[in-house]
Design a protein around this motif. Structure first.
Motif, PDB file in Angstrom:
ATOM      1  N   ILE A  15       4.691 -45.300  -9.568  1.00 34.63           N
ATOM      2  CA  ILE A  15       6.125 -45.199  -9.917  1.00 34.63           C
ATOM      3  C   ILE A  15       6.955 -46.006  -8.922  1.00 34.63           C
ATOM      4  CG2 ILE A  15       8.101 -43.602  -9.952  1.00 34.63           C
ATOM      5  CD1 ILE A  15       6.119 -41.460 -11.053  1.00 34.63           C
ATOM      6  N   GLU A  18       6.536 -49.730  -9.474  1.00 34.82           N
ATOM      7  CA  GLU A  18       7.267 -50.191 -10.664  1.00 34.82           C
ATOM      8  C   GLU A  18       8.766 -50.208 -10.420  1.00 34.82           C
ATOM      9  OE1 GLU A  18       5.858 -47.573 -13.738  1.00 34.82           O
ATOM     10  OE2 GLU A  18       3.823 -48.419 -13.559  1.00 34.82           O
ATOM     11  N   ASP A  19       9.262 -49.184  -9.718  1.00 40.01           N
ATOM     12  CA  ASP A  19      10.709 -49.128  -9.439  1.00 40.01           C
ATOM     13  C   ASP A  19      11.149 -50.311  -8.582  1.00 40.01           C
ATOM     14  OD1 ASP A  19      10.857 -46.849 -10.887  1.00 40.01           O
ATOM     15  OD2 ASP A  19      11.165 -45.486  -9.187  1.00 40.01           O
ATOM     16  N   SER A  22      10.911 -53.489 -10.871  1.00 41.74           N
ATOM     17  CA  SER A  22      11.943 -53.578 -11.916  1.00 41.74           C
ATOM     18  C   SER A  22      13.347 -53.677 -11.314  1.00 41.74           C
ATOM     19  CB  SER A  22      11.869 -52.342 -12.811  1.00 41.74           C
ATOM     20  OG  SER A  22      12.350 -51.216 -12.091  1.00 41.74           O
ATOM     21  N   LYS A  24      14.865 -51.182  -9.988  1.00 41.57           N
ATOM     22  CA  LYS A  24      15.532 -49.870 -10.053  1.00 41.57           C
ATOM     23  C   LYS A  24      15.918 -49.420  -8.645  1.00 41.57           C
ATOM     24  CE  LYS A  24      14.740 -45.199 -11.806  1.00 41.57           C
ATOM     25  NZ  LYS A  24      13.749 -44.296 -12.422  1.00 41.57           N
ATOM     26  N   VAL A  25      15.045 -49.693  -7.699  1.00 36.53           N
ATOM     27  CA  VAL A  25      15.412 -49.471  -6.294  1.00 36.53           C
ATOM     28  C   VAL A  25      15.121 -50.762  -5.527  1.00 36.53           C
ATOM     29  CG1 VAL A  25      14.829 -47.010  -6.403  1.00 36.53           C
ATOM     30  CG2 VAL A  25      13.150 -48.624  -5.519  1.00 36.53           C
ATOM     31  N   SER A 226      15.293 -42.560  -2.007  1.00 39.91           N
ATOM     32  CA  SER A 226      15.040 -43.227  -3.299  1.00 39.91           C
ATOM     33  C   SER A 226      14.103 -42.389  -4.161  1.00 39.91           C
ATOM     34  CB  SER A 226      14.449 -44.622  -3.079  1.00 39.91           C
ATOM     35  OG  SER A 226      13.223 -44.528  -2.357  1.00 39.91           O
ATOM     36  N   HIS A 227      13.127 -41.768  -3.534  1.00 46.42           N
ATOM     37  CA  HIS A 227      12.150 -40.973  -4.274  1.00 46.42           C
ATOM     38  C   HIS A 227      11.997 -39.621  -3.583  1.00 46.42           C
ATOM     39  CE1 HIS A 227      11.321 -45.146  -5.383  1.00 46.42           C
ATOM     40  NE2 HIS A 227      10.898 -44.663  -6.540  1.00 46.42           N
ATOM     41  N   HIS A 255      16.074 -39.634  -7.289  1.00 47.68           N
ATOM     42  CA  HIS A 255      15.299 -39.032  -8.384  1.00 47.68           C
ATOM     43  C   HIS A 255      14.189 -38.171  -7.810  1.00 47.68           C
ATOM     44  CE1 HIS A 255      17.007 -41.065 -11.884  1.00 47.68           C
ATOM     45  NE2 HIS A 255      17.308 -42.003 -10.998  1.00 47.68           N
ATOM     46  N   TYR A 257      10.465 -36.381  -8.109  1.00 41.25           N
ATOM     47  CA  TYR A 257       9.141 -36.518  -8.726  1.00 41.25           C
ATOM     48  C   TYR A 257       8.263 -35.397  -8.188  1.00 41.25           C
ATOM     49  CZ  TYR A 257      11.080 -41.101  -9.565  1.00 41.25           C
ATOM     50  OH  TYR A 257      11.912 -42.111  -9.948  1.00 41.25           O
TER      51      TYR A 257
END
Ligand code: ATP
Ligand code: MG
Length: 555
Positions: A15, A18-19, A22, A24-25, A226-227, A255, A257
């Motif tokens: 995750i 990918e973040d 992409s 996202k972070v 971030s996570h 976010h 998880y």
């Protein structure tokens, strides 16, 4: 990624990757958020390994945040132990240690913001009433009669709550979400309660304290996490976590998880139960070497590497499972086999007199410090007419399976001569108190010239020149694989043989130089470390970290 690219990523690492890819972070910031209400245990070590490991792997940072919203159960002693344990495990948090209590002013202001937005209200229901209004998993809840209070009245009452106008527990601040939600966590949860408790960080400044759910996500946002990684029981809290982030003008959008918590058989990993073991003195403190706490494992002689390797082996998933304690034991054995100097120590000594060896002669035997690592050098052991072997290593008669010393038979003394036993000397009760034996000449590093080989090898020390020590043998603290499953009282399943103390053990002379950082393999006995609590220069006390082989399954 900076390292270990060859290893498959776990689902949280995927995750994060990918973040980042992409967009996202743009950077990774994680946190380890213990509540300072006890010492860290092996389950926390997993969370530490995961959170700090994520930051390391992806070039990010990890915060250490004390989740200190519950002052009555918390203590500065726990704060200090947590810091020491995290560092011992090999991790360093970014910047200062953070505390949820650092944000109490901001959290208060945001509560006022929610009131002004018509999204929070002061509720006068008692705890029992609130429970009755909450509903059940199958039935919707009922709205509190105080839900419709005006913003002005709420602001006034909340200020008075803060200023100590009301008794403990008499009022709460709740957010207005949905009393009919299928998720009970969204049924107008409480975000502030009145509690007159001195806080270890903020003293008596506050008599209202935020709830965990309210404080946690907002603390994550303030710190730019971030996570926000947590265990599976918080999955049903995630909608609430997100509700706060969406309804409060927080500076970032973290976010959450979830992964499944680490459970290990033959072990309890609940701080409440571990505290009970300590408080009721079933164990010798939080760092009792049998405890699954980080400090207990440290005192027992575990290495940070073994604990981190174990966390990695156990894996990161969303599947609830129980890991075999044998896996943790395997991890420490692996590490110690590679790094431990070897030594000989006789745990239950039996004297052997070598009748053909001159009384005034002393030879120096040498042996490698580590059989697979020449660079670790050699060690020297004095050999003389009187030596000690383990009581279990001698029998008057035995069958062929017994490859140790038997009357009339030969055995090799490790790193020394082959000897042959002639006589067992007994006391009035018939207990063997001495063995009389002979050295077979010219057998150091060589088989006997007469062709009669020794069947086995046993360890020994000089009876004249050795280190007198105490040895503590540990076994699993619980004898039941699931001591606290299904409402069982875990205290009933404590293993009465989890600690055996042996006195008058005799180790080879080199052990006089042992320090708390040295872990030895006592040949044929297991891995040992000095006990940090009881060992003294006059009287070394060694803990057995773990035996050489997994014997538990065979019991
Ligand atoms: P306990 O229930 O024993 O009191 P806790 O989860 O309430 O433990 P915290 O101090 O809140 O204790 O935990 C700090 C962090 O460690 C949390 O993110 C929590 O999810 C994680 N953690 C606690 N126990 C485990 C475990 N057994 N496996 C993995 N992570 C854990
Ligand atoms: Mg918790």
């Amino acid at each position: 990624m900076s390292e270990e690219t060859s290893k498959p990523l776990n689902f949280i690492e995927r995750i994060v990757k990918e973040d980042l890819e992409s967009g996202k972070v743009t950077s990774v910031r994680t946190r380890f958020p213990p509540e300072p209400n006890g010492y860290l245990h092996i389950g926390h070590a997993k969370s530490i390994w995961l959170n700090f490991g994520l930051a390391q792997k992806f070039g990010g940072k990890c915060n250490l945040r004390m989740d200190d919203t519950n002052p009555e159960k918390e203590d500065e002693e726990y704060v200090e132990s947590i810091k020491a344990d995290v560092q011992w495990l090999g991790y360093q948090w970014d910047g200062e240690v953070h505390y949820a209590s650092d944000y109490f002013d901001q959290l208060y202001d945001w509560a006022v913001y929610l009131i002004k937005a018509g999204k929070a209200f002061v509720c006068d229901l008692t705890a029992d009433e609130m429970r009755a209004y909450r509903g059940t998993l199958t039935e919707a809840g009922k709205e509190s009669p105080f839900r419709t209070r005006s913003v002005e009245e709420n602001l006034e009452l909340f200020t008075q709550m803060r200023d100590g106008a009301f008794p403990d527990g008499s009022r709460t601040l709740r957010v207005k979400i949905d009393m009919a939600s299928s998720n009970i966590n969204l049924r107008d949860p409480v975000i502030y309660r009145i509690k007159r408790a001195t806080h270890h960080q903020t003293g008596d400044k506050w008599c209202i304290y935020p709830s965990y759910d309210y404080a946690h996500g907002q603390s994550d946002a303030i710190e730019g996490i971030s996570h926000s990684v947590c265990t599976l029981e918080f999955e049903v809290h995630r909608p609430l976590y997100e509700w706060f982030i969406d309804n409060i003008p927080v500076p970032a959008q973290p976010h959450q998880y979830e992964f499944s918590r680490l459970n290990i058989n033959y072990t309890v990993t609940s701080k409440r139960k571990l505290k009970q073991l300590v408080d009721e003195k079933h164990v010798d403190g939080w760092n009792d070497p049998r405890m699954p706490t980080v400090s207990g494992l440290r005192r027992r002689g575990f290495t940070p590497k073994a604990i981190n390797d174990f966390c990695e082996m156990a894996g990161v998933t969303k599947v609830e499972g129980v890991v075999d304690l044998g896996m943790l034991e395997f991890a420490i054995r692996e590490d110690l086999n590679n790094i431990s100097p070897r030594a000989m120590c006789v745990l239950r000594p039996l004297k052997v007199t070598l009748t053909n060896y001159p009384d005034d002669q002393v030879e120096t035997m040498t042996a490698p410090v580590h059989p697979q690592n020449e660079a670790m050098g050699t060690r020297a052991m004095p050999f003389c007419r009187e030596i000690l072997i383990d009581q279990d290593d001698f029998r008057e008669e035995a069958n062929k399976q017994y490859k140790r010393l038997v009357l009339g038979k030969r055995v090799r003394l490790r790193n020394s001569y082959v000897i042959e036993a002639d006589e067992a000397v007994k006391d009035a009760d018939g207990t063997i108190i001495e063995v009389r034996a002979r050295v077979i000449e010219d057998t150091v590093g060589k088989d006997p010239a007469d062709g009669v080989k020794a069947k086995g090898v046993i360890h020994w020390v000089s009876a004249r020149d050795n280190v007198d020590c105490e040895v503590r043998l540990y076994d699993r603290l619980f004898s039941d694989p699931a001591p606290d499953a299904g409402g069982k009282n875990f205290l009933e399943f404590m293993n009465p043989h989890s600690l055996e103390i042996l006195n008058g053990c005799k180790g080879e002379i080199g052990l006089a130089q042992a320090t708390l950082d040295d872990r030895y393999q006592f040949e044929r006995e297991g891995y040992f470390v000095l006990d940090s609590k009881y060992s003294t220069t006059e009287k070394p006390v060694f803990n057995r970290v773990i035996g050489l082989k997994d014997t538990w399954e065979k019991k």
